[in-house]
Write an enzyme that holds these catalytic residues in place. Structure first.
Site, PDB file in Angstrom:
ATOM      1  N   ASN A   9      16.742 -13.180  17.150  1.00 24.96           N
ATOM      2  CA  ASN A   9      15.953 -12.343  16.241  1.00 24.96           C
ATOM      3  C   ASN A   9      14.882 -11.653  17.076  1.00 24.96           C
ATOM      4  O   ASN A   9      13.841 -12.228  17.385  1.00 24.96           O
ATOM      5  CB  ASN A   9      15.334 -13.258  15.167  1.00 24.96           C
ATOM      6  CG  ASN A   9      14.568 -12.502  14.107  1.00 24.96           C
ATOM      7  OD1 ASN A   9      14.283 -11.317  14.258  1.00 24.96           O
ATOM      8  ND2 ASN A   9      14.229 -13.198  13.044  1.00 24.96           N
ATOM      9  N   ARG A  69      19.779 -10.185  14.718  1.00 20.12           N
ATOM     10  CA  ARG A  69      19.182  -9.409  13.638  1.00 20.12           C
ATOM     11  C   ARG A  69      19.067  -7.968  14.123  1.00 20.12           C
ATOM     12  O   ARG A  69      18.474  -7.706  15.174  1.00 20.12           O
ATOM     13  CB  ARG A  69      17.804  -9.963  13.309  1.00 20.12           C
ATOM     14  CG  ARG A  69      17.047  -9.111  12.325  1.00 20.12           C
ATOM     15  CD  ARG A  69      15.705  -9.720  12.022  1.00 20.12           C
ATOM     16  NE  ARG A  69      14.904  -8.827  11.204  1.00 20.12           N
ATOM     17  CZ  ARG A  69      13.593  -8.678  11.343  1.00 20.12           C
ATOM     18  NH1 ARG A  69      12.934  -9.373  12.265  1.00 20.12           N
ATOM     19  NH2 ARG A  69      12.937  -7.868  10.560  1.00 20.12           N
ATOM     20  N   HIS A 157      14.223  -6.412   5.534  1.00 13.96           N
ATOM     21  CA  HIS A 157      14.033  -7.865   5.359  1.00 13.96           C
ATOM     22  C   HIS A 157      15.207  -8.504   4.602  1.00 13.96           C
ATOM     23  O   HIS A 157      15.062  -9.540   3.956  1.00 13.96           O
ATOM     24  CB  HIS A 157      12.710  -8.183   4.623  1.00 13.96           C
ATOM     25  CG  HIS A 157      11.491  -7.879   5.448  1.00 13.96           C
ATOM     26  ND1 HIS A 157      10.402  -7.192   4.948  1.00 13.96           N
ATOM     27  CD2 HIS A 157      11.191  -8.167   6.727  1.00 13.96           C
ATOM     28  CE1 HIS A 157       9.496  -7.049   5.893  1.00 13.96           C
ATOM     29  NE2 HIS A 157       9.951  -7.640   6.991  1.00 13.96           N
ATOM     30  N   ARG A 217       1.086  -1.884  10.552  1.00 16.83           N
ATOM     31  CA  ARG A 217       1.743  -0.728   9.925  1.00 16.83           C
ATOM     32  C   ARG A 217       1.024  -0.364   8.628  1.00 16.83           C
ATOM     33  O   ARG A 217       0.576  -1.238   7.900  1.00 16.83           O
ATOM     34  CB  ARG A 217       3.210  -1.050   9.625  1.00 16.83           C
ATOM     35  CG  ARG A 217       4.094  -1.001  10.848  1.00 16.83           C
ATOM     36  CD  ARG A 217       5.494  -1.504  10.525  1.00 16.83           C
ATOM     37  NE  ARG A 217       5.670  -2.871  10.948  1.00 16.83           N
ATOM     38  CZ  ARG A 217       6.676  -3.648  10.561  1.00 16.83           C
ATOM     39  NH1 ARG A 217       7.579  -3.199   9.723  1.00 16.83           N
ATOM     40  NH2 ARG A 217       6.776  -4.882  11.012  1.00 16.83           N
ATOM     41  N   GLU A 356      15.588 -16.545   8.686  1.00 16.48           N
ATOM     42  CA  GLU A 356      16.468 -15.427   9.039  1.00 16.48           C
ATOM     43  C   GLU A 356      17.529 -15.867  10.043  1.00 16.48           C
ATOM     44  O   GLU A 356      18.669 -15.407  10.000  1.00 16.48           O
ATOM     45  CB  GLU A 356      15.631 -14.279   9.628  1.00 16.48           C
ATOM     46  CG  GLU A 356      14.734 -13.611   8.592  1.00 16.48           C
ATOM     47  CD  GLU A 356      13.708 -12.676   9.184  1.00 16.48           C
ATOM     48  OE1 GLU A 356      13.169 -12.982  10.279  1.00 16.48           O
ATOM     49  OE2 GLU A 356      13.412 -11.645   8.559  1.00 16.48           O
TER      50      GLU A 356
END
Ligand code: AMP
Length: 380
Positions: A9, A69, A157, A217, A356
């Protein structure tokens, strides 16, 4: 011999990694680690380190696949796919849509190809979970030719949301079958509205810049600001990109840090303002997504902030009391996975840790079993 799968990831400055044993219904976790990525030799060095780590952790196992990912699959990749050169070339073209993340994932894939060309690799997309978005939730108010050319809302996501949807089905099947908002609140943050575990709206759109205020962000922004910055403040496009991705959000507003822990422990007024803005935007967007769902049965908090910050969860709940969200103080403070709504509340509320890497491992094993690189679906 036990078969192993490595889940990678790649973030903008580090590479998270988890090793799983294949076999059985679910992959079994063997261990996880993280390496920082610095400098030009970084990807090859990081991958070499992780392959050696996996070998040392399970010397008798045999690595059969590596999964990654990949943030953006665009309109073409709506499910995980094995990677080959043509697939990589298509993914390269999506890099401008996620400039902080996509190039890093692709560099990692290439480094694994160089180190272990024998291993099948799968790209597991953050956008893919949102393939169920209704058409209306994918569209910007732009001339339709832009939509047809891929300028549309995708959502991100997805690996996290798919994991949470699966976990919720096990933990609270009645809630999982209903109208749920999952709040993935980490360095990157977004909300996903699900009906029966399928995404029907989400706060991130075309790029991972949209929606909630994040660590660095900006989140949703009037597009007029971008025009103004270029026309009247003389910022170049590269400077605007750097501003919106790396210097805004919690960091930009506080002037102190993009790390929520630091902001919560600071007594500075600007830190408090950044936290307030984060909470305000989460609550406002929960309201918006509740409208998309036509009502809401429950909410799930996940990722770094969502899992670990009772203070932020309580502040969000305070703003959402009108919706019927009320947290049990002790349950909210306890930490770890569990149900946290109070007896009198109308909405169910859960904290469920995301994973994840487990989702990457599952998708990679399924994709490797199917074999040969997936043909991307035609853009719609
Ligand atoms: P992630 O990207 O999911 O790893 O989440 C990282 C974010 O979670 C950072 O902003 C951290 O400050 C935040 N975080 C982690 N632990 C806590 C905590 N105990 N309280 C508040 N924020 C936390």
């Amino acid at each position: 011999m036990v078969e192993l799968v490595l889940a990678l990831n790649a973030g903008s400055s580090n590479l998270k990694c988890a090793l799983f044993e294949a076999g059985g219904e679910e992959p079994t976790e063997v261990g996880r680690t993280k390496v920082d990525i610095h400098g030009p030799m970084a990807d090859a060095a990081a991958v070499a380190e992780l392959l050696a780590w996996a070998q040392a952790l399970h010397p008798s196992g045999r690595l059969v696949a590596v999964g990654h990912r990949v943030v953006h699959g665009g309109a073409s990749f709506q499910e995980p796919t094995l990677v080959d050169e043509p697939v990589l070339a298509m993914l390269d073209e999506l890099s401008p849509l996620a400039p902080l993340h996509q190039p890093q994932s692709l560099a990692t894939i290439r480094a694994v190809t160089t180190a272990r060309p024998d291993l099948p690799q799968a790209a597991c997309f953050d956008t893919a979970f949102h393939r169920t978005l209704p058409a209306v939730a994918t569209r910007f108010g732009l001339p339709r030719g832009f939509h047809d050319a891929g300028v549309r809302r995708y959502g991100f996501h997805g690996l996290s949301y798919e994991h949470i949807a699966e976990r919720l089905r096990m933990l609270d099947p009645a809630m999982a079958a209903g109208r749920v908002i999952v709040a993935h609140l980490g360095s990157g943050a977004s909300l996903c509205a699900m009906i029966n575990g399928r995404s029907i709206d989400t706060t991130m759109g075309f790029s991972p810049l949209d929606g909630l205020v994040m660590n660095t962000r900006c989140g949703e922004l009037d597009p007029g600001v971008v025009i103004y910055l270029q026309n009247h403040q003389g910022l170049t496009i590269a400077e605007v990109q750097d501003l919106l991705y790396r210097r805004s959000g919690l960091l930009g507003v506080s002037g102190i840090s993009g790390d929520m822990r630091e902001l919560l422990s600071s007594s500075a007024a600007n830190a408090r303002e950044a936290v307030d803005l984060f909470v305000f935007r989460v609550a406002r967007n929960v309201g918006a997504l509740a409208a998309s769902l036509g009502g809401i049965d429950g909410i799930v908090f996940t990722a770094g902030i969502g899992e670990n910050s009772p203070a932020i969860r309580a502040l969000i709940a305070e703003r959402l009391s009108w919706l019927g969200l009320s947290l049990d103080d002790a349950a909210n403070q306890r930490g770890g996975q569990g149900r946290i709504d109070s007896v009198g509340g109308r909405l169910a509320a859960w904290v469920i840790p995301t994973d994840e890497e487990r989702m990457i491992a599952k998708q990679t094993l399924a994709t490797a079993a199917r074999g040969r690189p997936g043909k991307p679906r035609a853009a719609q």
